[in-house]
Design a protein around this motif. Structure first.
Motif, PDB file in Angstrom:
ATOM      1  N   TYR A 112      33.340 -16.786  -0.673  1.00 25.34           N
ATOM      2  CA  TYR A 112      31.894 -16.662  -0.618  1.00 25.34           C
ATOM      3  C   TYR A 112      31.384 -15.654  -1.648  1.00 25.34           C
ATOM      4  N   ALA A 113      30.114 -15.827  -1.982  1.00 23.03           N
ATOM      5  CA  ALA A 113      29.345 -14.782  -2.643  1.00 23.03           C
ATOM      6  C   ALA A 113      28.242 -14.357  -1.680  1.00 23.03           C
ATOM      7  N   MET A 114      27.972 -13.063  -1.664  1.00 25.39           N
ATOM      8  CA  MET A 114      26.913 -12.505  -0.833  1.00 25.39           C
ATOM      9  C   MET A 114      25.863 -11.899  -1.752  1.00 25.39           C
ATOM     10  N   GLU A 159       7.164  -0.479  -7.140  1.00 26.51           N
ATOM     11  CA  GLU A 159       7.324  -1.919  -7.374  1.00 26.51           C
ATOM     12  C   GLU A 159       8.565  -2.495  -6.710  1.00 26.51           C
ATOM     13  N   ASP A 160       9.396  -1.663  -6.107  1.00 27.18           N
ATOM     14  CA  ASP A 160      10.530  -2.151  -5.322  1.00 27.18           C
ATOM     15  C   ASP A 160      10.104  -2.520  -3.899  1.00 27.18           C
ATOM     16  N   THR A 161       8.870  -2.239  -3.544  1.00 29.55           N
ATOM     17  CA  THR A 161       8.368  -2.576  -2.218  1.00 29.55           C
ATOM     18  C   THR A 161       8.421  -4.085  -1.983  1.00 29.55           C
ATOM     19  N   ALA A 162       9.095  -4.476  -0.913  1.00 27.71           N
ATOM     20  CA  ALA A 162       9.289  -5.896  -0.616  1.00 27.71           C
ATOM     21  C   ALA A 162      10.049  -6.028   0.699  1.00 27.71           C
ATOM     22  N   VAL A 163      10.115  -7.250   1.185  1.00 29.29           N
ATOM     23  CA  VAL A 163      11.057  -7.577   2.252  1.00 29.29           C
ATOM     24  C   VAL A 163      12.361  -7.976   1.568  1.00 29.29           C
ATOM     25  N   TYR A 164      13.444  -7.354   1.972  1.00 25.21           N
ATOM     26  CA  TYR A 164      14.748  -7.608   1.383  1.00 25.21           C
ATOM     27  C   TYR A 164      15.572  -8.496   2.316  1.00 25.21           C
ATOM     28  N   TYR A 165      16.167  -9.523   1.733  1.00 26.91           N
ATOM     29  CA  TYR A 165      16.961 -10.486   2.475  1.00 26.91           C
ATOM     30  C   TYR A 165      18.396 -10.501   1.956  1.00 26.91           C
ATOM     31  N   CYS A 166      19.342 -10.588   2.876  1.00 26.79           N
ATOM     32  CA  CYS A 166      20.711 -10.860   2.444  1.00 26.79           C
ATOM     33  C   CYS A 166      20.979 -12.355   2.619  1.00 26.79           C
ATOM     34  N   ALA A 167      21.884 -12.863   1.827  1.00 26.84           N
ATOM     35  CA  ALA A 167      22.169 -14.292   1.800  1.00 26.84           C
ATOM     36  C   ALA A 167      23.632 -14.517   1.462  1.00 26.84           C
ATOM     37  N   ALA A 168      24.097 -15.710   1.784  1.00 25.77           N
ATOM     38  CA  ALA A 168      25.502 -16.044   1.537  1.00 25.77           C
ATOM     39  C   ALA A 168      25.626 -17.483   1.046  1.00 25.77           C
ATOM     40  N   THR A 169      26.602 -17.684   0.174  1.00 25.47           N
ATOM     41  CA  THR A 169      26.921 -19.024  -0.307  1.00 25.47           C
ATOM     42  C   THR A 169      28.425 -19.184  -0.378  1.00 25.47           C
ATOM     43  N   PRO A 170      28.948 -20.358  -0.029  1.00 24.78           N
ATOM     44  CA  PRO A 170      30.385 -20.569  -0.127  1.00 24.78           C
ATOM     45  C   PRO A 170      30.874 -20.760  -1.561  1.00 24.78           C
ATOM     46  N   ALA A 195      30.873 -19.036  -8.560  1.00 27.66           N
ATOM     47  CA  ALA A 195      29.802 -19.412  -9.481  1.00 27.66           C
ATOM     48  C   ALA A 195      28.864 -18.234  -9.686  1.00 27.66           C
ATOM     49  N   HIS A 196      28.148 -18.301 -10.794  1.00 26.08           N
ATOM     50  CA  HIS A 196      27.182 -17.247 -11.120  1.00 26.08           C
ATOM     51  C   HIS A 196      25.880 -17.578 -10.406  1.00 26.08           C
ATOM     52  N   VAL A 197      25.898 -17.380  -9.078  1.00 26.23           N
ATOM     53  CA  VAL A 197      24.787 -17.844  -8.258  1.00 26.23           C
ATOM     54  C   VAL A 197      23.720 -16.768  -8.126  1.00 26.23           C
ATOM     55  N   THR A 198      22.549 -17.056  -8.666  1.00 28.76           N
ATOM     56  CA  THR A 198      21.432 -16.129  -8.574  1.00 28.76           C
ATOM     57  C   THR A 198      20.155 -16.798  -8.098  1.00 28.76           C
ATOM     58  N   GLY A 199      20.188 -18.094  -7.889  1.00 30.86           N
ATOM     59  CA  GLY A 199      18.990 -18.810  -7.469  1.00 30.86           C
ATOM     60  C   GLY A 199      18.846 -18.858  -5.961  1.00 30.86           C
ATOM     61  N   VAL A 200      17.603 -18.794  -5.504  1.00 32.05           N
ATOM     62  CA  VAL A 200      17.334 -18.856  -4.070  1.00 32.05           C
ATOM     63  C   VAL A 200      17.930 -20.118  -3.461  1.00 32.05           C
ATOM     64  N   ASN A 201      17.788 -21.226  -4.146  1.00 30.39           N
ATOM     65  CA  ASN A 201      18.263 -22.509  -3.612  1.00 30.39           C
ATOM     66  C   ASN A 201      19.772 -22.654  -3.620  1.00 30.39           C
ATOM     67  N   GLU A 202      20.472 -21.710  -4.224  1.00 32.44           N
ATOM     68  CA  GLU A 202      21.934 -21.781  -4.284  1.00 32.44           C
ATOM     69  C   GLU A 202      22.598 -21.114  -3.084  1.00 32.44           C
ATOM     70  N   TYR A 203      21.809 -20.465  -2.238  1.00 35.21           N
ATOM     71  CA  TYR A 203      22.353 -19.784  -1.073  1.00 35.21           C
ATOM     72  C   TYR A 203      22.038 -20.582   0.185  1.00 35.21           C
ATOM     73  N   ASP A 204      23.031 -20.703   1.054  1.00 37.80           N
ATOM     74  CA  ASP A 204      22.902 -21.547   2.242  1.00 37.80           C
ATOM     75  C   ASP A 204      22.498 -20.782   3.501  1.00 37.80           C
ATOM     76  N   TYR A 205      22.846 -19.519   3.560  1.00 36.68           N
ATOM     77  CA  TYR A 205      22.633 -18.745   4.780  1.00 36.68           C
ATOM     78  C   TYR A 205      21.801 -17.513   4.457  1.00 36.68           C
ATOM     79  N   TRP A 206      20.870 -17.197   5.356  1.00 35.18           N
ATOM     80  CA  TRP A 206      19.934 -16.088   5.130  1.00 35.18           C
ATOM     81  C   TRP A 206      19.812 -15.214   6.363  1.00 35.18           C
ATOM     82  N   GLY A 207      19.687 -13.922   6.133  1.00 36.73           N
ATOM     83  CA  GLY A 207      19.355 -12.996   7.197  1.00 36.73           C
ATOM     84  C   GLY A 207      17.859 -12.965   7.419  1.00 36.73           C
ATOM     85  N   GLN A 208      17.420 -12.132   8.357  1.00 38.12           N
ATOM     86  CA  GLN A 208      16.027 -12.149   8.785  1.00 38.12           C
ATOM     87  C   GLN A 208      15.105 -11.285   7.917  1.00 38.12           C
ATOM     88  N   GLY A 209      15.667 -10.456   7.048  1.00 37.13           N
ATOM     89  CA  GLY A 209      14.835  -9.620   6.189  1.00 37.13           C
ATOM     90  C   GLY A 209      14.584  -8.247   6.775  1.00 37.13           C
TER      91      GLY A 209
END
Length: 124
Positions: free
Chosen positions: A31-33, A88-99, A103-117
């Motif tokens: 996985y990548a996190m 400018e770092d103010t935001a909701v931060y989410y962790c995500a995981a992809t199997p 791969a050099h995965v940096t796109g939102v759509n490339e991650y399958d699992y998400w935390g709640q923020g």
């Protein structure tokens, strides 16, 4: 796979925070996190990623030199150490995981699992 993010809060500019993401429900070799963030009125954007097995990391240019992603295999936890925080770092931060960890995965759509923020607010 379940992801539980924590550690957000209110901090002054120049301060530090450490976010944690507890992962469960699977084995993460291969996985990548990643960490993403979403500010009000903006799209979710990539912050950093780490390959679970090797520990290889990649950070967005906007946080390079200030944020550090890491993982603790024994605790099944991913961290985001955030230093020299800016408003400018103010935001909701989410962790995500992809199997697809190799791969050099940096796109939102490339991650399958998400935390709640978790909310990070940096005051000036």
């Amino acid at each position: 796979v379940q992801l539980q993010a924590s550690g957000g809060g209110l901090v002054q500019a120049g301060g530090s925070l450490r976010l944690s993401c507890a992962a469960s429900g699977g084995t993460f070799s291969g996985y990548a996190m990643g960490w993403f963030r979403q500010a009000p009125g903006k799209e979710r954007e990539f912050v950093a990623r780490v390959t679970w097995s090797s520990g290889y990391t990649y950070h967005a240019d906007s946080v390079k030199g200030r944020f550090i992603i890491s993982r603790d295999k024994a605790k099944n936890t991913v961290y985001l150490q955030m230093n020299s925080l800016k408003p400018e770092d103010t935001a909701v931060y989410y962790c995500a995981a992809t199997p697809f960890g190799t791969a050099h995965v940096t796109g939102v759509n490339e991650y399958d699992y998400w935390g709640q923020g978790t909310q990070v607010t940096v005051s000036s």
